[in-house]
Each structure stands twice: as C-alpha cells, then as structure tokens.
Design a protein around this motif. Structure first.
Motif, short mmCIF file in Angstrom:
data_model
loop_
_atom_site.label_atom_id
_atom_site.label_comp_id
_atom_site.label_asym_id
_atom_site.label_seq_id
_atom_site.Cartn_x
_atom_site.Cartn_y
_atom_site.Cartn_z
N PRO A 41 11.11 -2.49 13.72
CA PRO A 41 12.85 -1.83 13.88
C PRO A 41 13.70 -2.40 13.05
O PRO A 41 13.90 -3.33 12.25
N GLY A 42 13.94 -1.03 12.64
CA GLY A 42 14.97 -1.27 11.27
C GLY A 42 15.24 -1.39 9.79
O GLY A 42 15.41 -1.98 9.03
N LYS A 43 13.42 -1.72 9.75
CA LYS A 43 12.94 -2.08 8.20
C LYS A 43 12.02 -1.34 7.75
O LYS A 43 11.32 -0.53 8.78
N GLU A 44 11.79 -1.58 6.44
CA GLU A 44 10.26 -1.07 5.90
C GLU A 44 9.09 -0.84 6.25
O GLU A 44 8.66 -2.36 6.37
N ARG A 45 8.34 -0.18 6.36
CA ARG A 45 7.05 -0.82 6.59
C ARG A 45 6.37 -1.42 5.45
O ARG A 45 6.42 -1.05 4.45
N GLU A 46 5.44 -2.92 6.00
CA GLU A 46 4.92 -3.35 4.93
C GLU A 46 3.47 -4.43 4.88
O GLU A 46 3.05 -4.03 6.05
N PHE A 47 3.38 -4.93 3.36
CA PHE A 47 2.13 -4.71 3.60
C PHE A 47 1.17 -6.26 4.59
O PHE A 47 2.70 -7.15 4.30
N VAL A 48 0.41 -5.85 5.05
CA VAL A 48 0.12 -7.91 5.58
C VAL A 48 -1.26 -7.88 5.09
O VAL A 48 -1.35 -9.50 4.69
N ALA A 49 -2.95 -6.94 5.03
CA ALA A 49 -3.19 -7.73 4.74
C ALA A 49 -4.35 -6.25 3.79
O ALA A 49 -4.37 -5.31 4.82
N THR A 50 -5.46 -6.71 3.26
CA THR A 50 -6.56 -5.76 2.78
C THR A 50 -7.22 -6.55 1.91
O THR A 50 -7.99 -7.36 2.62
N ILE A 51 -8.53 -5.84 2.59
CA ILE A 51 -9.83 -5.98 2.46
C ILE A 51 -10.55 -4.56 1.88
O ILE A 51 -10.82 -3.87 2.16
N SER A 52 -11.10 -4.93 0.70
CA SER A 52 -11.88 -4.66 -0.33
C SER A 52 -13.39 -3.64 0.74
O SER A 52 -13.48 -4.69 1.18
N TRP A 53 -13.37 -2.99 -0.28
CA TRP A 53 -15.45 -2.39 0.94
C TRP A 53 -16.16 -3.22 -0.57
O TRP A 53 -17.15 -3.49 0.82
N MET A 54 -16.08 -3.76 -0.94
CA MET A 54 -17.28 -4.38 -2.77
C MET A 54 -17.06 -5.79 -1.62
O MET A 54 -16.27 -6.61 -2.03
N GLU A 55 -18.03 -6.13 -1.67
CA GLU A 55 -18.62 -8.19 -1.38
C GLU A 55 -18.40 -8.48 0.19
O GLU A 55 -19.35 -9.91 0.79
#
Length: 123
Positions: A41-55
């Motif tokens: 609430p009241g904050k910008e959307r932030e990155f948490v985690a990413t997972i690629s399709w390769m590997e």
C-alpha cells in the motif's frame, strides 16, 4: 496472448510460509521469462523474483533472497513462489508477470500481468 491467474495468497503469521501459484494460458509459456512483483500500500510495484525459461535460472531481489524460491513447471504452465520466514514487510499484492526478454526485473520488461493475489503477514 497469455493470461495469468495467481492464487495462494492469504493471511499468515510472521515466520510462516505460503506458496503462490500462477496458472498461465497460451502455448508460449515455456518460452517466456516469468517473474513475481509485489506492491505494498502506498508504494510502487517492485521486483521480487524472476525465472528464465531456459535451464532455468533464477534471480531474486535482496529483500527476499534466501527466503523465497521461484520455480516453474512448463508441463503444467504454472509458476510458483515459495515464501518462507515471512515478515510483516512482505505484506503486499503479489503479481505474476511474463516477458520475452532473457531476464525480467523491471516493469518495463513485462508483456503480461496477472491480476494479483493479496499476502498479509501479521506480526
């Protein structure tokens, strides 16, 4: 076109665990880089985690590294986020996201968004 639907959010006490899921439609899921973002609430959307399709390879924000684990099951068109040792500051709406770049760590790299699922961590 890809549609993303999150589930698994809820209320949990600090120190507890939750597993979020993101079901994807469309035949291109296995070739998309997937990610989780969150917005408190009241904050910008932030990155948490990413997972690629390769590997596949994963990358996490410093705030969740060592506590959260992203995984994917391409046969089921599903992305997961296992969240352990939850803290009150993890309270946010969590969004599933998909992009075509090798790594998705910014909102500008996202081509598809889910509708979000609420996570509340009580102290």
């Amino acid at each position: 076109q890809v549609q993303l639907v999150e589930s698994g959010g809820g209320l949990v006490q600090a120190g507890g665990s939750l597993r979020l899921s993101c079901a994807a439609s469309g035949r291109t899921f296995s070739t998309l880089t997937m990610a989780w973002f969150r917005q408190a609430p009241g904050k910008e959307r932030e990155f948490v985690a990413t997972i690629s399709w390769m590997e596949p390879r994963t990358f996490y924000s410093d705030s969740v590294k060592g506590r959260f684990t992203a995984s994917r099951d391409n046969a089921k068109n599903t992305l997961y986020l296992d969240m352990n040792s939850l803290k009150p500051e993890d309270t946010a709406v969590y969004f599933c996201a998909a992009g075509r770049e090798r790594v998705v760590v910014s909102r500008t790299q996202v081509n598809y968004w889910g509708q979000g699922t609420q996570v509340i961590v009580s102290s």
